[in-house]
Design a protein around this motif. Structure first.
Motif, PDB file in Angstrom:
ATOM      1  N   SER A 130       1.593   9.946 -19.215  1.00  0.00           N
ATOM      2  CA  SER A 130       2.372   8.819 -18.696  1.00  0.00           C
ATOM      3  C   SER A 130       1.837   8.380 -17.334  1.00  0.00           C
ATOM      4  O   SER A 130       1.726   7.182 -17.059  1.00  0.00           O
ATOM      5  CB  SER A 130       3.843   9.202 -18.565  1.00  0.00           C
ATOM      6  N   GLU A 174       4.430  -0.808 -12.220  1.00  0.00           N
ATOM      7  CA  GLU A 174       5.426  -0.868 -13.293  1.00  0.00           C
ATOM      8  C   GLU A 174       4.738  -0.783 -14.650  1.00  0.00           C
ATOM      9  O   GLU A 174       3.610  -1.250 -14.821  1.00  0.00           O
ATOM     10  CB  GLU A 174       6.223  -2.164 -13.189  1.00  0.00           C
ATOM     11  N   LYS A 229      10.877   2.644 -22.144  1.00  0.00           N
ATOM     12  CA  LYS A 229      11.679   2.367 -20.958  1.00  0.00           C
ATOM     13  C   LYS A 229      10.780   1.742 -19.896  1.00  0.00           C
ATOM     14  O   LYS A 229       9.638   2.152 -19.715  1.00  0.00           O
ATOM     15  CB  LYS A 229      12.295   3.647 -20.394  1.00  0.00           C
ATOM     16  N   MET A 270       9.614   1.515 -16.350  1.00  0.00           N
ATOM     17  CA  MET A 270       9.640   2.427 -15.216  1.00  0.00           C
ATOM     18  C   MET A 270       8.746   1.898 -14.110  1.00  0.00           C
ATOM     19  O   MET A 270       7.826   1.132 -14.351  1.00  0.00           O
ATOM     20  CB  MET A 270       9.158   3.816 -15.636  1.00  0.00           C
ATOM     21  N   ILE A 327       9.289   8.189  -9.109  1.00  0.00           N
ATOM     22  CA  ILE A 327       9.377   7.344 -10.301  1.00  0.00           C
ATOM     23  C   ILE A 327      10.834   6.960 -10.489  1.00  0.00           C
ATOM     24  O   ILE A 327      11.735   7.751 -10.210  1.00  0.00           O
ATOM     25  CB  ILE A 327       8.798   8.070 -11.538  1.00  0.00           C
ATOM     26  N   GLU A 328      11.044   5.742 -10.945  1.00  0.00           N
ATOM     27  CA  GLU A 328      12.406   5.287 -11.212  1.00  0.00           C
ATOM     28  C   GLU A 328      12.439   4.456 -12.479  1.00  0.00           C
ATOM     29  O   GLU A 328      11.470   3.779 -12.817  1.00  0.00           O
ATOM     30  CB  GLU A 328      12.963   4.508 -10.023  1.00  0.00           C
ATOM     31  N   ILE A 329      13.567   4.522 -13.167  1.00  0.00           N
ATOM     32  CA  ILE A 329      13.768   3.754 -14.402  1.00  0.00           C
ATOM     33  C   ILE A 329      14.393   2.432 -14.008  1.00  0.00           C
ATOM     34  O   ILE A 329      15.420   2.390 -13.317  1.00  0.00           O
ATOM     35  CB  ILE A 329      14.647   4.534 -15.409  1.00  0.00           C
TER      36      ILE A 329
END
Length: 128
Positions: free
Chosen positions: A72, A100, A106, A108, A124-126
């Protein structure tokens, strides 16, 4: 000579030249690993990949818990989209970029700090 005849000769010569350029440039990039990054997104990602990558404690914990894997992160570093509006490029020590991408269905955002000698993957953020 009529205009249409001259235009035809021009287009034939142009198409032959483009075919030659395509094959020669493709051959050069395959042999030497040279890539042509002219757009800002491509240039930033190439710069980030060129340095040793380190992880923050938050990212190391996510990798240890198998919530986030190295594939990822590699996807973000190769195929991600740099959001320059959320990035801080005016910093003198380490520029911060928000990358991004869609991972595991999703949206992220990965926050990466580009320092002089290393690339630090910070958080990292969703976004969904």
């Amino acid at each position: 000579m009529a205009f249409l005849k001259r235009l035809g000769f021009y287009l034939i010569g142009l198409s032959i030249g483009l075919v030659f350029l395509f094959f020669f440039l493709k051959k050069k990039s395959d042999e030497t690993g040279v890539s042509f990054c002219y757009l800002p997104n491509c240039r930033v990602l190439k710069e980030l990949r060129s340095k040793p990558i380190t992880y923050s404690e938050e990212i190391e914990q996510l990798v240890a818990d198998q919530t986030l894997d190295s594939l990822s992160i590699a996807y973000f570093m190769n195929e991600g989209d740099v959001n320059f509006k959320k990035s801080d490029t005016k910093n003198t020590t380490c520029n911060t970029y928000s990358i991004e991408g869609i991972v595991k269905e999703k949206l992220m955002a990965l926050t990466v700090k580009n320092c002089d000698s290393t690339t630090l993957i910070d958080k990292i953020e969703i976004l969904d």
